[in-house]
Design a protein around this motif. Structure first.
Motif, mmCIF file in Angstrom:
data_model
loop_
_atom_site.group_PDB
_atom_site.id
_atom_site.type_symbol
_atom_site.label_atom_id
_atom_site.label_comp_id
_atom_site.label_asym_id
_atom_site.label_seq_id
_atom_site.Cartn_x
_atom_site.Cartn_y
_atom_site.Cartn_z
ATOM 1 N N LEU A 90 -45.528 -73.374 -17.169
ATOM 2 C CA LEU A 90 -45.102 -73.700 -18.530
ATOM 3 C C LEU A 90 -43.702 -74.318 -18.527
ATOM 4 C CD1 LEU A 90 -46.319 -70.546 -20.505
ATOM 5 C CD2 LEU A 90 -47.477 -72.741 -20.193
ATOM 6 N N TYR A 91 -42.818 -73.765 -17.690
ATOM 7 C CA TYR A 91 -41.449 -74.288 -17.592
ATOM 8 C C TYR A 91 -41.465 -75.770 -17.241
ATOM 9 C CZ TYR A 91 -36.577 -74.713 -16.104
ATOM 10 O OH TYR A 91 -35.275 -75.108 -15.966
ATOM 11 N N ARG A 92 -42.331 -76.141 -16.312
ATOM 12 C CA ARG A 92 -42.358 -77.533 -15.850
ATOM 13 C C ARG A 92 -43.127 -78.456 -16.780
ATOM 14 N NH1 ARG A 92 -43.040 -75.739 -9.517
ATOM 15 N NH2 ARG A 92 -40.834 -75.373 -9.208
ATOM 16 N N GLU A 93 -44.201 -77.937 -17.380
ATOM 17 C CA GLU A 93 -45.074 -78.795 -18.193
ATOM 18 C C GLU A 93 -44.554 -78.978 -19.622
ATOM 19 O OE1 GLU A 93 -48.049 -80.417 -17.361
ATOM 20 O OE2 GLU A 93 -47.554 -79.970 -15.283
ATOM 21 N N TYR A 94 -43.871 -77.964 -20.137
ATOM 22 C CA TYR A 94 -43.432 -78.018 -21.529
ATOM 23 C C TYR A 94 -41.908 -77.980 -21.581
ATOM 24 C CZ TYR A 94 -48.336 -77.254 -22.424
ATOM 25 O OH TYR A 94 -49.700 -77.389 -22.449
#
Lengths: 224, 224
Positions: free
Chosen positions: A60-64
């Motif tokens: 989630l950190y990387r995608e959003y």
């Protein structure tokens, strides 16, 4: 219970197959087979839960990249929770592999959401111990992350609101257009485009116009 | 604020020093420096919290093989919690590095436990992103795990009770003996041995007899 087949299904060949088996070993089974000195799956579940939290967090950190800490925390909680994990477990037919005591079996343990969610986490823990974190990521990339993508959690996440709030900071406007309808009337799908200012930022599909717009908003958020 | 010195202190040379700096960037600082388009430490904290949970979970899983899932969960919660993280942060003088807005500084933010705990987690997140999980483990092995060992959490964990319960299952008895007293009267330390049956299983020291016995019990548990 064919653990060979399970390993084929999940594309992982365990070095220590006992660890895989342990992931499915409910405490009721261990209690009925004391002479075998088995260990139930609870400690593996403890470890697997933490592995899963990190794997989902970094995804989630990387995608959003635009999401605030509060939104990320809410999103993660909607993924690493009993109803979601039960679903992921059922998608892999993990209920077939549960090793239960007779009483637990009779009372319907095999279909109990908590047992399935626990086994899923224990399986993650077993993969981590036997194969390492990278293999966990590969496993989740095959069987979980893709289910996070297409709005499966949109009941929990209002992407349209998020996009609106983000765009307001720059004084721009968001607009949605339904650009297509696909399929027969009883199985219609809608296609929505979302524009930020004059720029097209995302396209989404869904069984309702709102669903299509939500997916378009999510795609736009991922690109920003 | 000497971030070069901090990197020396923690034995880590960052590839991206901005990431290190971001770990200490409170939202109040970012708000006062909008022209610089900085990012605060909250998303790093989100990630770092999950990294820390896994790092501590796997440490406890491996070191305390006898502990149940419930005990492990309680133990972990006592380590990954604000008061403990504040302590770990202060041990590294991280409060000196916090980047705060003026209002936050005036109102004592630099000594606020929540800000210190958040910065500690954000630092873990930054190390993870810049250096990877193994470097996080090295960092914790240097600066955190050793503090878990010597009964620092014995207020929360009653090792004597745990040992008693474990040993009862085998029908054996636990005995403690104070075998030494070290130092002058005003700074006395006690040394306790613990026996399970006739076998010596652990040795502990502490400023009270009870503390020494707790540590001895903890050592015994680790060896079983």
């Amino acid at each position: 219970m064919n653990f060979k087949q399970l390993q084929k299904d999940i594309n992982i060949q365990f070095k220590n197959e006992d660890l895989l088996k342990q992931a499915f070993m409910h405490t009721s089974y261990v209690n009925e087979h004391r002479e075998q000195q088995l260990e139930d799956n609870e400690r593996l579940e403890f470890l697997g839960d933490a592995v899963l939290e990190l794997a989902v967090s970094q995804y989630l950190y990387r995608e959003y990249k635009h999401m605030s800490e509060g939104e990320l925390t809410k999103f993660r909680a909607n993924i690493v929770c009993e109803p979601s994990l039960e679903k992921f477990a059922k998608d892999l037919n993990l209920n077939e592999f549960l090793l239960l005591g007779k009483g637990e079996e009779k009372s319907g343990g095999r279909e109990r959401p908590s047992l399935l969610a626990d086994a899923y986490e224990a399986l993650i823990g077993a993969i981590y111990l036997d194969q390492g974190f990278d293999q966990v990521i590969t496993f989740l990339s095959d069987f979980m992350y893709p289910k996070i993508e297409p709005g499966a959690f949109s009941h929990a996440m209002d992407y349209k609101t998020q996009l609106q709030e983000l765009v307001q900071q720059d004084g721009k406007q968001v607009q949605y257009k339904i650009v297509d309808e696909i399929g027969p009337a009883h199985n219609r799908k809608f296609v929505a485009d979302v524009f930020v200012g004059s720029e097209k930022k995302g396209k989404g599909t869904g069984r309702t116009k709102k669903e299509a717009e939500q997916e378009a908003a999510q795609k736009a958020l991922k690109g920003m």
